[in-house]
Structure formats: C-alpha cells, structure tokens
Enzyme design. Structure first.
Site, short mmCIF file in Angstrom:
data_model
loop_
_atom_site.label_atom_id
_atom_site.label_comp_id
_atom_site.label_asym_id
_atom_site.label_seq_id
_atom_site.Cartn_x
_atom_site.Cartn_y
_atom_site.Cartn_z
CD GLU A 72 20.32 29.47 117.71
OE1 GLU A 72 21.61 29.78 117.83
OE2 GLU A 72 19.79 28.36 117.20
CD GLU A 132 21.13 23.65 112.09
OE1 GLU A 132 21.62 22.91 112.77
OE2 GLU A 132 21.33 24.58 111.57
CG HIS A 174 19.53 24.09 116.80
ND1 HIS A 174 19.32 23.98 115.47
CD2 HIS A 174 20.39 25.08 117.05
CE1 HIS A 174 19.99 25.04 114.94
NE2 HIS A 174 20.70 25.60 115.71
CG ASN A 229 24.81 23.86 117.92
OD1 ASN A 229 25.27 22.82 117.78
ND2 ASN A 229 23.89 24.47 117.16
CE LYS A 285 24.34 25.23 113.77
NZ LYS A 285 23.76 25.87 112.85
CB SER A 288 25.35 34.79 111.09
OG SER A 288 24.73 34.00 110.07
N GLY A 336 23.37 30.42 109.96
CA GLY A 336 24.43 29.86 108.94
C GLY A 336 24.16 30.75 107.64
#
Ligand code: PGA
Length: 233
Positions: free
Chosen positions: A157, A93, A91, A6, A8, A193, A163
């Site tokens: 996740e 985010e 996701h 991914n 991003k 991660s 991150g």
C-alpha cells in the site's frame, strides 16, 4: 485472488450487521476469497451475520502477547475465541499515528500466525520515500522482518495512494510486488484507492494477487463490483 475490505474506524455493530446481511445476499464470485475487516467492536456481529458463508472476518490489528497489562490492545486468542479468521497488521495508519515499527509489526504477525490467525501484513513507501528514490529500500526493509508462513499475505500500500484517489500505475504496482516477492515468497495484495473502475486493470497485473480496499469497501455495491473485477471468469 483475495479481496479484503478494510473498514478502518467506520461501522459500529448495527451498521456492520446491516452491511454483512446485504453482503451475504449479494452474489460474489466463487473463485475470489472475500474478507471484511471491521473495527473490534463490530467483529462479533460480522462473524455471526456471515456464519455459514465463505466470507472471512479479519480484525485490523492484534497484539503480540497473548494477554497482559496492555491497555487498549486485543490479543490473538481473544480474536480466535470470537470466531475471527485473521488480522491486518502494520497498516500505514498504525505506523503513522500509533508508533508502529517494523519490529512491532513483525511481532504482531508472528504471534497472530502462531495462534492460528491468517495475516495481512502491510508495507508501503511514503511519497517522500518515493521522491527520494528509496521505494525499493523501504519495501525491502519492511518485508525482510516478516517470516514466511502459508497463512501470511503482504499488502503493498503506497502511503501516498491511500485515501487520496491516486493509485500506483499498474506497472508500478507490479514492479513493487515483484520486489516484495523476491524478498518473501507470499501472495501480495495491492492497496491504495482501489475502486470498481480501476480494479480490473490493477488486478490484471501478473504479480498482483488481490486487493486491500479501504473507502470503496464501505459500500456493498462498490465492494461487490471490485470482487467481481477480481474474478478471471
Ligand atoms: P483506500 O484505503 O482504498 O481508501 O485508499 C486502502 C487502505 O488503507 O487499506
């Protein structure tokens, strides 16, 4: 095993093409499904550069309508026209910064699947959820809105691991994956991660069917190392 990178909001068209040229020249294990997820503007370059390989190209999001007045959105038929193979939906985010809810994630997944895209639907608890002992409840709720489909995989996740350099312990990941599978019988990827040095242990858990990799997927060598770690041979 499926390993998805991914990207991003990294790599415009030129960088994406350079990455994909290098990736296609890299030896990847034949028994691992490898996918890259560039930003919308770089999808076309990725599809063209990876044409004729087994490496799939996924978008990072996809709208639930086929077309319409939805400024800034992209639909499943548009992605299909480009030669895109699948899409991520939900996701964290997107949930955190763009108002995505369980319902909109479910709608995005449903339409994408109906239009012939493969889907990686993301679920995961925040640090606050985990501290409050609500991990199971959150995972159950986020997973229960999804419908079984042979082209659907879920990515677990934990938001606190994305991150941050913190990962769920392999046992924590395995437990969360078992729970998700008890709600929906689909393959489950781990994300948060994942790096070349922790991939083998995480991917070695019985209920872990692959990884959704963020930061470590931006570099061909580290992404390829994770793909190798996913190969049992
Ligand atoms: P990370 O991101 O590997 O950089 O933690 C994972 C993701 O958000 O998909």
């Amino acid at each position: 095993m499926l390993i998805a990178g991914n990207w991003k909001m990294f790599k415009g068209p030129a960088e994406a093409a350079a990455f994909c040229r290098e990736l296609r020249a890299t030896e990847l294990p034949a028994d691992v499904e490898v996918v890259v997820c560039p930003p919308f503007v770089s999808l076309s370059e990725a599809v063209q550069t990876l044409a004729g390989t087994e490496i799939g190209v996924f978008a990072q999001n996809c709208h639930w309508e086929r077309d319409g007045a939805f400024t800034g959105e992209v639909s499943a038929p548009m992605l299909r026209e480009l030669g895109v193979y699948g899409t991520i939906v939900g996701h964290s985010e997107r949930r955190q910064y763009f108002g995505e809810t369980d319902e909109t994630v479910a709608k995005r997944a449903r339409t994408a699947l109906a239009e012939g895209l493969h889907v990686i639907a993301c679920v995961g608890e925040t640090g606050a959820d985990r501290d409050a002992g609500e991990t199971s409840e959150v995972l159950r709720r986020q997973t229960a809105v999804l419908e079984h489909d042979e082209n659907l995989v879920v990515a677990y996740e934990p938001v606190w691991a994305i991150g941050t350099g913190k990962t769920a312990t392999p046992a924590m990941a395995d437990e969360a994956h078992e729970l998700i599978k008890s709600v929906l019988d689909v393959p489950v990827l781990y994300g948060g991660s994942v790096k070349p040095d922790n991939a083998a242990e995480l991917l070695g858990q019985g209920a872990v069917d692959g990884a959704l990799v963020g930061g470590a997927s931006l570099d061909v060598d580290s992404f390829a190392a994770i793909c190798l770690a996913a190969s049992p041979s």
